[in-house]
Design a protein around this motif. Structure first.
Motif, mmCIF file in Angstrom:
data_model
loop_
_atom_site.group_PDB
_atom_site.id
_atom_site.type_symbol
_atom_site.label_atom_id
_atom_site.label_comp_id
_atom_site.label_asym_id
_atom_site.label_seq_id
_atom_site.Cartn_x
_atom_site.Cartn_y
_atom_site.Cartn_z
ATOM 1 N N LYS A 105 0.826 -1.203 0.000
ATOM 2 C CA LYS A 105 0.000 0.000 0.000
ATOM 3 C C LYS A 105 0.863 1.257 0.000
ATOM 4 O O LYS A 105 0.593 2.220 -0.731
ATOM 5 C CB LYS A 105 -0.931 -0.013 1.221
ATOM 6 C CG LYS A 105 -1.916 1.147 1.246
ATOM 7 C CD LYS A 105 -2.799 1.074 2.492
ATOM 8 C CE LYS A 105 -3.734 2.286 2.535
ATOM 9 N NZ LYS A 105 -4.515 2.320 3.790
ATOM 10 N N MET A 106 1.930 1.262 0.794
ATOM 11 C CA MET A 106 2.824 2.422 0.871
ATOM 12 C C MET A 106 3.519 2.664 -0.469
ATOM 13 O O MET A 106 3.693 3.811 -0.902
ATOM 14 C CB MET A 106 3.859 2.215 1.977
ATOM 15 C CG MET A 106 3.293 2.306 3.383
ATOM 16 S SD MET A 106 4.542 1.951 4.658
ATOM 17 C CE MET A 106 5.572 3.419 4.530
ATOM 18 N N ILE A 107 3.922 1.581 -1.138
ATOM 19 C CA ILE A 107 4.572 1.710 -2.449
ATOM 20 C C ILE A 107 3.614 2.333 -3.458
ATOM 21 O O ILE A 107 3.968 3.266 -4.186
ATOM 22 C CB ILE A 107 5.072 0.329 -2.949
ATOM 23 C CG1 ILE A 107 6.289 -0.127 -2.131
ATOM 24 C CG2 ILE A 107 5.434 0.385 -4.436
ATOM 25 C CD1 ILE A 107 6.698 -1.570 -2.370
ATOM 26 N N ILE A 108 2.392 1.832 -3.487
ATOM 27 C CA ILE A 108 1.389 2.350 -4.429
ATOM 28 C C ILE A 108 1.106 3.828 -4.152
ATOM 29 O O ILE A 108 1.064 4.655 -5.076
ATOM 30 C CB ILE A 108 0.086 1.521 -4.350
ATOM 31 C CG1 ILE A 108 0.340 0.109 -4.887
ATOM 32 C CG2 ILE A 108 -1.039 2.198 -5.133
ATOM 33 C CD1 ILE A 108 -0.780 -0.877 -4.588
ATOM 34 N N GLU A 109 0.941 4.169 -2.889
ATOM 35 C CA GLU A 109 0.648 5.556 -2.522
ATOM 36 C C GLU A 109 1.784 6.484 -2.921
ATOM 37 O O GLU A 109 1.543 7.600 -3.413
ATOM 38 C CB GLU A 109 0.387 5.662 -1.009
ATOM 39 C CG GLU A 109 -0.943 5.071 -0.577
ATOM 40 C CD GLU A 109 -1.106 5.040 0.933
ATOM 41 O OE1 GLU A 109 -0.106 5.316 1.651
ATOM 42 O OE2 GLU A 109 -2.214 4.734 1.408
ATOM 43 N N GLU A 110 3.019 6.024 -2.717
ATOM 44 C CA GLU A 110 4.176 6.854 -3.055
ATOM 45 C C GLU A 110 4.286 7.025 -4.563
ATOM 46 O O GLU A 110 4.601 8.115 -5.058
ATOM 47 C CB GLU A 110 5.445 6.221 -2.476
ATOM 48 C CG GLU A 110 6.654 7.128 -2.436
ATOM 49 C CD GLU A 110 6.465 8.348 -1.558
ATOM 50 O OE1 GLU A 110 7.036 9.402 -1.907
ATOM 51 O OE2 GLU A 110 5.732 8.260 -0.546
ATOM 52 N N GLU A 111 4.022 5.962 -5.309
ATOM 53 C CA GLU A 111 4.110 6.028 -6.768
ATOM 54 C C GLU A 111 3.033 6.939 -7.372
ATOM 55 O O GLU A 111 3.239 7.545 -8.426
ATOM 56 C CB GLU A 111 3.986 4.618 -7.357
ATOM 57 C CG GLU A 111 5.205 3.746 -7.105
ATOM 58 C CD GLU A 111 5.031 2.319 -7.609
ATOM 59 O OE1 GLU A 111 6.039 1.606 -7.687
ATOM 60 O OE2 GLU A 111 3.879 1.923 -7.917
ATOM 61 N N LEU A 112 1.880 7.018 -6.702
ATOM 62 C CA LEU A 112 0.771 7.817 -7.221
ATOM 63 C C LEU A 112 0.895 9.310 -6.907
ATOM 64 O O LEU A 112 0.120 10.121 -7.436
ATOM 65 C CB LEU A 112 -0.561 7.297 -6.658
ATOM 66 C CG LEU A 112 -1.021 5.928 -7.185
ATOM 67 C CD1 LEU A 112 -2.278 5.477 -6.452
ATOM 68 C CD2 LEU A 112 -1.265 5.976 -8.691
#
Length: 432
Positions: A105-112
């Motif tokens: 979830k943290m990876i996705i949020e950072e990428e977005l």
């Protein structure tokens, strides 16, 4: 049933781990240093007992309740992960945990994020995810690989920078097989390897990891073979590394060492041998460095055969794979003191286990296939010369006796390990 030592190790780890939730950030760092020292001493059994889903779920809860800061959690998780990669250990504890879901979830949020991304946070997340899942984060390759390669390209000459580079490269090497567009990695990984050849700025495990990452890409892009073999001269570099690392095993032999905990150098030697297996399995381009590389591997085998069973066994696996690879000539395997001699020495042993026996038989089976008659006169002349040398070596070693010894166990081996082997074991020798 758990042994007392297993229970003691688990208890010791749990005691150290419980200290993390009640200490300040600095005290947590000291506790993590103690845990890291314990991790280095662990074996695979300890790992499976300790690094469970429950442990990672607990860490997730500690992060949620701010009992441990994210920075310290990353340090601990990377230590666990580096150990996993170095010893080729995989357990499913993290994969099934809530902490894994948190990191996804943290990876996705950072990428977005539309604004500038926190690069350091992404690197930490990518490394922990890869170390504990043995794969790249899904749908993140276009960010993950360049991000880790940028971290790997740090040329500062201090311990922290060297550690940062080492961890990033180990993560890249441990991510398994996955298609990555060459534009995302090729120039960068070539520069890392070439810079090290000139300046020796990488640690040994970092250098091996850079090669492993690149060699794994061959499965998707054959054109990389020319770069790896003839431009970057992998064979020459790997032979040098084997020669250097084998000295630590040779030193133990001279001291009369028999078994016990592996040194870091011995673990790294195993990683280089693993890299060679991947290389011979995927790479089909011949190079004049092959003979020296194979001889370096044979020297490691001879040094390790009396006191390091795992290194010896891995050498046998790689040499058998080299014989299967048609870009390796029979001449490369026949060089004085080379692979053929090593296998002939091995098959006389009364202590051979079944898997080593199979690999030995397969080695000679592969050589037999390589020495079939050729229509081309020049190739036929070379074939006959090679055949003569193989037969001479076998006769010197009394291979007829070896055939007789193998006949009694062949049926068992065929049924349990290699169904396609011929029932007449002499085929592997006489028909050479």
């Amino acid at each position: 049933m758990q042994k007392a030592t297993d229970i003691d190790n688990t208890k010791k780890f749990n005691e150290l781990f419980s200290r993390l939730s009640s200490n300040s950030a600095d005290e947590q760092k000291r506790a993590i240093e103690e845990i890291n020292e314990m991790i280095i001493e662990m074996n695979e059994k300890d790992s499976n007992l300790i690094f469970t889903k429950e442990l990672f779920d607990k860490m997730d809860k500690m992060i949620e309740e701010k009992e441990i800061c994210l920075e310290n959690a990353f340090v601990l998780l990377k230590s666990i992960g580096c150990w996993n990669v170095l010893k080729n250990v995989f357990n499913y504890g993290f994969y099934e945990s809530s902490l894994n879901q948190r990191f996804k979830k943290m990876i996705i949020e950072e990428e977005l994020k539309k604004e500038e991304k926190e690069e350091k946070l992404l690197v930490d997340l990518f490394e922990c995810f890869i170390f504990l899942n043995f794969c790249f984060p899904p749908n993140s390759l276009s960010i993950c690989v360049p991000c880790l390669l940028k971290s790997s390209s740090n040329k500062e000459e201090n311990k922290d920078a060297q550690t940062e580079v080492e961890v990033a490269l180990i993560a890249l090497s441990g991510a398994g097989y996955c298609y990555v567009e060459r534009e995302l990695y090729l120039n960068e990984i070539k520069e890392i390897i070439e810079y090290h050849k000139e300046h020796h700025n990488l640690t040994r495990i970092a250098y091996q990891s850079a090669w492993m990452f690149l060699i794994k890409r061959i499965i998707f892009e054959n054109s990389l073979e020319e770069i790896i073999v003839n431009e970057l001269h992998f064979g020459r570099e790997a032979a040098k590394e084997l020669e250097e690392l084998s000295k630590c095993v040779d030193g133990r032999r001279k001291e009369g060492w028999k078994g016990g905990k592996e040194t870091k150098e011995e673990l790294l030697l195993m990683k280089w041998i693993e890299t060679l297996w991947v290389y011979f399995f995927h790479c089909k381009l011949w190079n004049e460095d092959f003979a020296d590389l194979i001889n370096s591997l044979v020297r490691v085998f001879r040094i390790a055969k009396d006191n390091h069973r795992e290194i010896r066994k891995e050498c046998i696996y790689v040499l058998e794979e080299a014989a299967r690879n048609r870009s390796v000539t029979v001449g490369d395997l026949l060089v004085s003191g080379g692979a053929v001699d090593a296998f002939l020495e091995e098959i006389h042993k009364s202590t051979m286990d079944d898997k080593i026996t199979i690999k030995s038989l397969e080695f000679f089976f592969n050589i037999s296939n390589r020495l079939k008659k050729e229509d081309d006169e020049r190739k036929e002349a070379k074939r006959k010369a090679a055949k003569r040398k193989v037969l001479e070596k076998m006769e010197e070693e009394g291979y007829e006796d070896t055939i007789f010894c193998f006949k009694g166990m062949l049926y068992f081996l065929c049924m349990n390990y290699e169904h396609r082997m011929a029932c007449n074991v002499s085929y592997y020798f006489v028909n050479v």
